[in-house]
Design a protein around this motif. Structure first.
Motif, PDB file in Angstrom:
ATOM      1  N   THR A 192       0.858  -1.192   0.000  1.00 10.57           N
ATOM      2  CA  THR A 192       0.000   0.000   0.000  1.00 10.57           C
ATOM      3  C   THR A 192       0.885   1.230   0.000  1.00 10.57           C
ATOM      4  OG1 THR A 192      -1.753  -1.138   1.182  1.00 10.57           O
ATOM      5  CG2 THR A 192      -1.786   1.263   1.240  1.00 10.57           C
ATOM      6  N   ILE A 193       0.693   2.039  -1.006  1.00  8.59           N
ATOM      7  CA  ILE A 193       1.427   3.307  -1.129  1.00  8.59           C
ATOM      8  C   ILE A 193       0.371   4.402  -1.223  1.00  8.59           C
ATOM      9  CG2 ILE A 193       3.045   4.682  -2.471  1.00  8.59           C
ATOM     10  CD1 ILE A 193       4.396   2.243  -1.508  1.00  8.59           C
ATOM     11  N   GLY A 194       0.459   5.368  -0.342  1.00  8.54           N
ATOM     12  CA  GLY A 194      -0.577   6.398  -0.353  1.00  8.54           C
ATOM     13  C   GLY A 194      -1.906   5.757   0.002  1.00  8.54           C
ATOM     14  N   PHE A 195      -2.851   5.897  -0.883  1.00  4.03           N
ATOM     15  CA  PHE A 195      -4.178   5.362  -0.631  1.00  4.03           C
ATOM     16  C   PHE A 195      -4.439   4.060  -1.367  1.00  4.03           C
ATOM     17  CE2 PHE A 195      -5.585   8.982   1.662  1.00  4.03           C
ATOM     18  CZ  PHE A 195      -4.929  10.064   1.109  1.00  4.03           C
ATOM     19  N   ASP A 196      -3.514   3.619  -2.163  1.00  5.45           N
ATOM     20  CA  ASP A 196      -3.762   2.475  -3.043  1.00  5.45           C
ATOM     21  C   ASP A 196      -2.900   1.280  -2.685  1.00  5.45           C
ATOM     22  OD1 ASP A 196      -3.852   5.066  -5.368  1.00  5.45           O
ATOM     23  OD2 ASP A 196      -5.604   3.878  -4.796  1.00  5.45           O
ATOM     24  N   THR A 197      -3.428   0.120  -2.988  1.00  7.42           N
ATOM     25  CA  THR A 197      -2.667  -1.107  -2.820  1.00  7.42           C
ATOM     26  C   THR A 197      -2.258  -1.601  -4.189  1.00  7.42           C
ATOM     27  OG1 THR A 197      -3.846  -1.684  -0.811  1.00  7.42           O
ATOM     28  CG2 THR A 197      -2.714  -3.470  -1.954  1.00  7.42           C
ATOM     29  N   TYR A 198      -0.979  -1.797  -4.372  1.00  6.67           N
ATOM     30  CA  TYR A 198      -0.428  -2.214  -5.649  1.00  6.67           C
ATOM     31  C   TYR A 198      -0.030  -3.680  -5.570  1.00  6.67           C
ATOM     32  CZ  TYR A 198      -0.084   2.801  -6.570  1.00  6.67           C
ATOM     33  OH  TYR A 198      -0.373   4.128  -6.745  1.00  6.67           O
ATOM     34  N   THR A 199      -0.228  -4.358  -6.695  1.00  5.17           N
ATOM     35  CA  THR A 199       0.169  -5.763  -6.788  1.00  5.17           C
ATOM     36  C   THR A 199       1.338  -5.895  -7.749  1.00  5.17           C
ATOM     37  OG1 THR A 199      -2.112  -6.439  -6.421  1.00  5.17           O
ATOM     38  CG2 THR A 199      -0.626  -8.104  -7.323  1.00  5.17           C
ATOM     39  N   SER A 200       2.278  -6.701  -7.385  1.00  2.22           N
ATOM     40  CA  SER A 200       3.449  -6.875  -8.249  1.00  2.22           C
ATOM     41  C   SER A 200       3.093  -7.731  -9.455  1.00  2.22           C
ATOM     42  CB  SER A 200       4.552  -7.571  -7.453  1.00  2.22           C
ATOM     43  OG  SER A 200       4.115  -8.860  -7.053  1.00  2.22           O
ATOM     44  N   VAL A 239       3.808  12.247   6.174  1.00  2.00           N
ATOM     45  CA  VAL A 239       2.768  13.221   6.522  1.00  2.00           C
ATOM     46  C   VAL A 239       1.416  12.600   6.189  1.00  2.00           C
ATOM     47  CG1 VAL A 239       1.730  15.434   5.856  1.00  2.00           C
ATOM     48  CG2 VAL A 239       4.202  15.266   6.153  1.00  2.00           C
ATOM     49  N   GLU A 240       0.458  12.781   7.100  1.00  2.00           N
ATOM     50  CA  GLU A 240      -0.919  12.375   6.815  1.00  2.00           C
ATOM     51  C   GLU A 240      -1.827  13.473   7.319  1.00  2.00           C
ATOM     52  OE1 GLU A 240      -0.250   7.837   8.191  1.00  2.00           O
ATOM     53  OE2 GLU A 240      -2.163   8.185   7.200  1.00  2.00           O
ATOM     54  N   LEU A 241      -2.604  14.045   6.420  1.00  3.15           N
ATOM     55  CA  LEU A 241      -3.503  15.138   6.779  1.00  3.15           C
ATOM     56  C   LEU A 241      -4.922  14.776   6.351  1.00  3.15           C
ATOM     57  CD1 LEU A 241      -1.367  18.154   5.454  1.00  3.15           C
ATOM     58  CD2 LEU A 241      -1.478  17.293   7.798  1.00  3.15           C
ATOM     59  N   SER A 242      -5.880  15.346   7.064  1.00  4.31           N
ATOM     60  CA  SER A 242      -7.274  15.118   6.716  1.00  4.31           C
ATOM     61  C   SER A 242      -8.060  16.360   7.089  1.00  4.31           C
ATOM     62  CB  SER A 242      -7.802  13.899   7.477  1.00  4.31           C
ATOM     63  OG  SER A 242      -9.160  13.673   7.162  1.00  4.31           O
ATOM     64  N   ALA A 264       1.820  11.725   2.242  1.00  3.84           N
ATOM     65  CA  ALA A 264       3.102  11.960   1.566  1.00  3.84           C
ATOM     66  C   ALA A 264       4.104  10.913   1.996  1.00  3.84           C
ATOM     67  CB  ALA A 264       3.624  13.359   1.891  1.00  3.84           C
ATOM     68  N   ASN A 265       4.921  10.487   1.043  1.00  3.62           N
ATOM     69  CA  ASN A 265       5.991   9.528   1.315  1.00  3.62           C
ATOM     70  C   ASN A 265       7.292  10.039   0.732  1.00  3.62           C
ATOM     71  OD1 ASN A 265       3.400   7.787   1.169  1.00  3.62           O
ATOM     72  ND2 ASN A 265       4.908   6.379   2.020  1.00  3.62           N
ATOM     73  N   ARG A 266       8.362   9.607   1.302  1.00  2.14           N
ATOM     74  CA  ARG A 266       9.663   9.892   0.707  1.00  2.14           C
ATOM     75  C   ARG A 266       9.870   8.947  -0.472  1.00  2.14           C
ATOM     76  NH1 ARG A 266      11.522  10.736   6.174  1.00  2.14           N
ATOM     77  NH2 ARG A 266      12.303  12.859   6.399  1.00  2.14           N
ATOM     78  N   THR A 267      10.776   9.349  -1.375  1.00  2.00           N
ATOM     79  CA  THR A 267      11.182   8.443  -2.447  1.00  2.00           C
ATOM     80  C   THR A 267      12.606   7.991  -2.199  1.00  2.00           C
ATOM     81  OG1 THR A 267      12.113  10.142  -3.903  1.00  2.00           O
ATOM     82  CG2 THR A 267       9.745   9.707  -4.089  1.00  2.00           C
ATOM     83  N   GLN A 281      -6.614  36.087   3.459  1.00  3.73           N
ATOM     84  CA  GLN A 281      -6.469  35.261   4.649  1.00  3.73           C
ATOM     85  C   GLN A 281      -5.022  34.773   4.680  1.00  3.73           C
ATOM     86  OE1 GLN A 281      -8.576  31.510   4.650  1.00  3.73           O
ATOM     87  NE2 GLN A 281      -8.457  31.287   6.870  1.00  3.73           N
ATOM     88  N   GLU A 282      -4.444  34.807   5.864  1.00  2.00           N
ATOM     89  CA  GLU A 282      -3.068  34.353   5.999  1.00  2.00           C
ATOM     90  C   GLU A 282      -3.069  33.006   6.705  1.00  2.00           C
ATOM     91  OE1 GLU A 282      -0.100  37.283   7.256  1.00  2.00           O
ATOM     92  OE2 GLU A 282       0.726  35.756   8.618  1.00  2.00           O
ATOM     93  N   ILE A 283      -2.364  32.041   6.110  1.00  2.00           N
ATOM     94  CA  ILE A 283      -2.254  30.721   6.742  1.00  2.00           C
ATOM     95  C   ILE A 283      -0.794  30.288   6.684  1.00  2.00           C
ATOM     96  CG2 ILE A 283      -4.610  30.055   6.117  1.00  2.00           C
ATOM     97  CD1 ILE A 283      -3.396  28.219   3.953  1.00  2.00           C
ATOM     98  N   ALA A 284      -0.461  29.288   7.472  1.00  2.00           N
ATOM     99  CA  ALA A 284       0.903  28.750   7.455  1.00  2.00           C
ATOM    100  C   ALA A 284       0.875  27.343   6.891  1.00  2.00           C
ATOM    101  CB  ALA A 284       1.465  28.737   8.869  1.00  2.00           C
ATOM    102  N   PRO A 285       1.884  26.989   6.101  1.00  3.60           N
ATOM    103  CA  PRO A 285       1.985  25.599   5.664  1.00  3.60           C
ATOM    104  C   PRO A 285       2.105  24.690   6.879  1.00  3.60           C
ATOM    105  CG  PRO A 285       3.564  26.987   4.505  1.00  3.60           C
ATOM    106  CD  PRO A 285       2.990  27.810   5.606  1.00  3.60           C
ATOM    107  N   GLN A 286       1.667  23.477   6.708  1.00  7.24           N
ATOM    108  CA  GLN A 286       1.767  22.526   7.809  1.00  7.24           C
ATOM    109  C   GLN A 286       3.084  21.758   7.715  1.00  7.24           C
ATOM    110  OE1 GLN A 286      -2.370  21.733   6.458  1.00  7.24           O
ATOM    111  NE2 GLN A 286      -2.662  20.923   8.497  1.00  7.24           N
ATOM    112  N   GLU A 287       3.094  20.606   8.324  1.00  7.28           N
ATOM    113  CA  GLU A 287       4.320  19.833   8.420  1.00  7.28           C
ATOM    114  C   GLU A 287       4.976  19.605   7.061  1.00  7.28           C
ATOM    115  OE1 GLU A 287       3.415  16.178  10.272  1.00  7.28           O
ATOM    116  OE2 GLU A 287       5.453  15.410  10.199  1.00  7.28           O
ATOM    117  N   ARG A 288       6.242  19.861   6.971  1.00 14.06           N
ATOM    118  CA  ARG A 288       7.056  19.647   5.785  1.00 14.06           C
ATOM    119  C   ARG A 288       6.554  20.458   4.578  1.00 14.06           C
ATOM    120  NH1 ARG A 288      10.444  15.616   6.606  1.00 14.06           N
ATOM    121  NH2 ARG A 288      10.923  15.407   4.393  1.00 14.06           N
ATOM    122  N   GLY A 289       5.806  21.497   4.821  1.00 16.52           N
ATOM    123  CA  GLY A 289       5.341  22.354   3.729  1.00 16.52           C
ATOM    124  C   GLY A 289       4.043  21.895   3.096  1.00 16.52           C
ATOM    125  N   TYR A 290       3.436  20.842   3.615  1.00 19.38           N
ATOM    126  CA  TYR A 290       2.180  20.381   3.039  1.00 19.38           C
ATOM    127  C   TYR A 290       1.035  21.272   3.499  1.00 19.38           C
ATOM    128  CZ  TYR A 290       4.630  16.389   1.222  1.00 19.38           C
ATOM    129  OH  TYR A 290       5.502  15.612   0.516  1.00 19.38           O
TER     130      TYR A 290
END
Lengths: 168, 607
Positions: B189-197, B477-480, B493-496, B561-570
């Motif tokens: 499972t990467i992100g929201f999806d499950t991949y099969t090899s 990072v996981e935001l909702s 978000a995932n690292r590569t 409106q002024e807002i701040a980016p969240q964790e790691r710029g997301y």
């Protein structure tokens, strides 16, 4: 690799010298880079980037200390940059075994090395897994030789304490 | 007291195993150091150039174009591709196999010119699947066809332009990378999806004389495959999800190893073609501004090229009423064609049913064995920005070449492509249609148009800084966020593996979306990568570069409106209800650095 003396300092290192170092010591560099960065792919990139940085800055090598120690500095920097967040695994996640049985010393050693402050951990890696002497470690970590001795002593004390505290 | 030194040493191989060192690659170090060739250590090589392995994460090598005659008399020399150029690698296939190929070729829209003769190059059986590698030369292309049969089936065909052999001295060309066969049993499972090899992945290509073997590095380690009939075939059995070949090297008979230019096959959310990482050369400024060009022979309805078969035009979903169409062949040596058509365009069948307006326009499509693709524009918009339609396509999974194709106005006398690996490629241009195939490993690239006096009249560039790579590890990072009555949007978000990051967004209700994007390790361009949902916007999501600490949201009613980016710029932000309606909607986002300086502005409205 010829040890350069302070009296015969030459300006810079040659591409050929760096290539020879790379080919003869790649496995050691990769081994330590993997310990620092967390996995083999990042480690490979770190070694490659470290040597590339050394190549680009080769004219700044002044001959004080060995060329290898000078390159280690670049590889350690690159490995730290490539490290995956705060994760500091030591080898793979599976337990190490000796004759089929997991040793509690392995587990404790792994945990306590990972828990060491960064400088102590890097000194341990360079001492025991790159086989560098104190002077080379000092050059690689950009600290005094005396500080290397003190750093390793502190690491040994922490590891000893950790092993003694583990219920047997 | 415990003596820890012997313990650390004795347990060393368990705690920190010594690697085997097979990934050592000095050529790659030279590339990363971007050394000019004069600084490289002298070495005896059968080829004149040091060639790098090019991946999405590696900087470009400087490659000098070599003038080698193509066509005409081919003189065999040691260690060249002459067996391929003469069409003679391997052994002929059976008469029945050749007949089947000929029949299919004759029926194809993109028939290979010159009645090519199929050759059998390699056959291997692995894990219950037989893989046949066949090859042939057709005009200006060297092609391989792979057929898998047994417990998994499939086939693919891919070609490389002969002209690509002239672009550098690499003794091996990868034509197909990580082509998937069958279905495996590994899931991730990467992100929201499950991949099969897949059950297997195939990497294959051609080799010059003098190449003993090819080494390929992937997640399962380093693999050595011998060359056979001037080709190589590597089958990764039961690969991991997202497993990719990342390095390719040629082992020469002399014992030397050289890197091979190669583009890692993209995979996963946001995976794109990262290319070489360098910058193309060539002109940087337009010398004469030309807009609103025309194609005179189309205006006059001259019958250039050949008529277009109904079997092709029936596929043109964008064309609802065709008035005029011709099939053009910009490059006689290629099996690909360009169709130009004039008529009413609008998405069928809605346009035909009067459910959406149809508009007069000019359409063009690239037609080949892999299908067709293209688009339509109103006549006054076709050459609005450049005197040519700029774009490129890649046919299938694992393909190593991008096809640049389209139309050029009468203002254009010639076209050239400049690549990040130092190549300057003349683009075949005929009857205002152009077509050129460029190795992905040479991107990014720039297409330059010149007028009859040699002045630059147009420059189009492929995207950079796309980022790509293999997503690894757990999300960083996981935001909702939920907007009552609208829906919920989530971002992961995932690292590569290459050091960048990819993120995926998935939404429900009016925020339904399934999208993703990536940035590379050295993120420079486009510092604001934000999107909104729905219209008018309720959610703002995406990522901003690390130097941006504040975002100013500008609304149509003049408020901010002024807002701040969240964790790691997301960013995942729900707009106030008052700003979700027309007249008050979000129209722009400004990113500011910590010192208040404006870093970037992203407009959300067209024009």
């Amino acid at each position: 690799m010829r040890r350069r003396l302070d009296t015969d300092v030459e300006k810079g290192a040659s591409v050929a010298e760096l290539e020879a170092l790379y080919r003869s010591r790649y496995r050691n560099f990769l081994r330590v880079a993997r310990l620092i960065s967390g996995d083999e792919t990042r480690a490979h990139d770190a070694v490659q980037d470290g040597f590339a940085a050394a190549l680009k800055g080769r004219e700044s090598y002044r001959g004080t200390g060995t060329l290898e120690a000078w390159v280690w500095r670049a590889v350690v920097h690159a490995s730290t940059r490539h490290r995956h967040g705060d994760e500091l695994p030591l080898a793979d996640e599976e337990e190490s075994t000796t004759n089929g049985s997991v040793t509690s010393d392995d587990r404790t050693l792994r945990v306590w090395i990972a828990a060491l402050p960064e400088r102590q951990r890097l000194a341990v890696f360079l001492r025991y897994y790159a086989d560098l002497d104190y002077r080379a470690i000092a050059s690689a970590l950009e600290i005094e030789v005396g500080t290397v001795s003190a750093t390793l002593a502190a690491a040994h004390t922490a590891l000893r304490k950790g092993l003694q505290e583990v219920p047997r | 007291m415990i003596d820890v030194e012997p313990l650390i040493r004795d347990r060393g191989e368990h705690l920190a195993p010594t690697p085997d060192g097979t990934t050592a690659d000095w050529d790659d170090v030279l590339v990363r150091a971007a050394l000019p060739s004069s600084d490289r250590a002298t070495r005896r090589r059968p080829w004149r150039l040091a060639v790098s392995v090019v991946t999405a994460a590696v900087a470009a090598a400087a490659v000098v174009a070599v003038a080698t005659p193509v066509g005409g008399a081919i003189t065999q020399t040691v260690r060249d591709f002459s067996a391929w150029l003469r069409g003679e690698p391997g052994e002929p296939v059976t008469d029945a196999e050749q007949r089947t190929f000929d029949e299919n070729n004759d029926r194809s829209w993109g028939a290979f010119p010159g009645s090519p003769k199929l050759r059998r190059l390699i056959r291997t059986e692995q894990d219950g699947v037989t893989f046949d590698l066949l090859g042939f030369r057709s005009g200006g292309a060297l092609c391989i066809r792979i057929i898998a049969a047994g417990e998994a089936d499939g086939s693919t065909l891919t070609c490389a332009p002969v002209a690509d052999l002239d672009q550098d001295d690499a003794p091996v060309r990868v034509l197909l990378a990580d082509w998937s066969v069958g279905r495996g049993d590994k899931k991730e499972t990467i992100g929201f999806d499950t991949y099969t090899s897949p059950r297997a992945q195939v990497t294959a290509g051609i080799a010059a004389d003098g190449v003993e073997a090819v080494e390929l590095v992937d997640d399962q380690g380093t693999h050595r495959v011998g060359t056979e009939s001037n080709a190589f075939l590597y089958v990764a059995e039961r690969p991991e999800v997202g497993q990719r070949v990342t390095h390719v090297r040629a082992e020469l008979e002399s014992g030397e190893t050289v890197g091979v230019p190669f583009a890692v096959s993209p995979w996963g959310p946001g995976g794109g073609f990262g290319g070489s990482g360098g910058e193309p050369g060539g002109p940087t400024k337009v010398e004469r501004v030309v807009k609103g060009g025309r194609i005179g022979w189309v205006d006059r309805r001259e019958e250039r090229g050949t008529p277009v078969d109904d079997s092709i035009t029936d596929k043109f979903r964008m064309l609802s009423d065709m008035e005029f169409a011709r099939l053009l062949t910009p490059d006689e040596g290629s099996s690909k064609r360009v169709v130009i058509a004039v008529g009413q365009f609008g998405l069928r069948p809605a346009a035909a049913a009067g459910e959406m307006p149809a508009r007069a326009g000019i359409c063009y499509w690239l037609v080949g064995r892999g299908g067709l693709g293209g688009g339509c524009s109103p006549p006054d918009k076709v050459f609005e920005r450049w005197p040519f339609t700029f774009g490129y396509s890649v046919t299938g999974g694992g393909d190593q070449f991008a096809t640049f194709s389209g139309l050029a106005s009468d203002d254009v006398s010639r076209l050239e492509i400049f690549t990040a690996t130092g190549n300057q490629i003349a683009v075949p241009l005929r009857d205002n249609a152009f077509l050129a195939e460029v190795s992905l490993a040479r991107l990014p690239a720039k297409m330059v148009a010149y007028d009859t006096e040699g002045r630059v009249i147009g420059i189009g560039e492929t995207p950079r800084d796309q980022g790509s790579g293999r997503v690894v590890g757990e999300p960083v990072v996981e935001l909702s966020a939920t907007a009552a009555g609208v829906g919920t949007l989530k971002l992961k978000a995932n690292r590569t593996r290459e050091g960048g990051e990819c993120w995926a967004a998935r939404g429900t209700g009016d925020a339904a979306v399934n999208t993703g994007s990536c940035v590379p390790k050295d993120w420079q361009k486009i510092p604001l990568r934000l999107a909104t949902l729905p219209d008018p916007a309720v959610f703002v999501y995406g990522r901003v570069r690390g130097d941006i600490t504040t975002l100013i949201l500008e609304f149509a009613d003049g408020s901010e409106q002024e807002i701040a980016p969240q964790e790691r710029g997301y960013v995942l932000h729900v707009l106030p209800e008052a700003q979700r309606r027309n007249g008050h909607e979000l129209i722009a986002i400004i990113g500011r650095a910590g010192n208040g300086e404006v870093v970037a502005r992203q407009s959300l409205k067209p024009g």
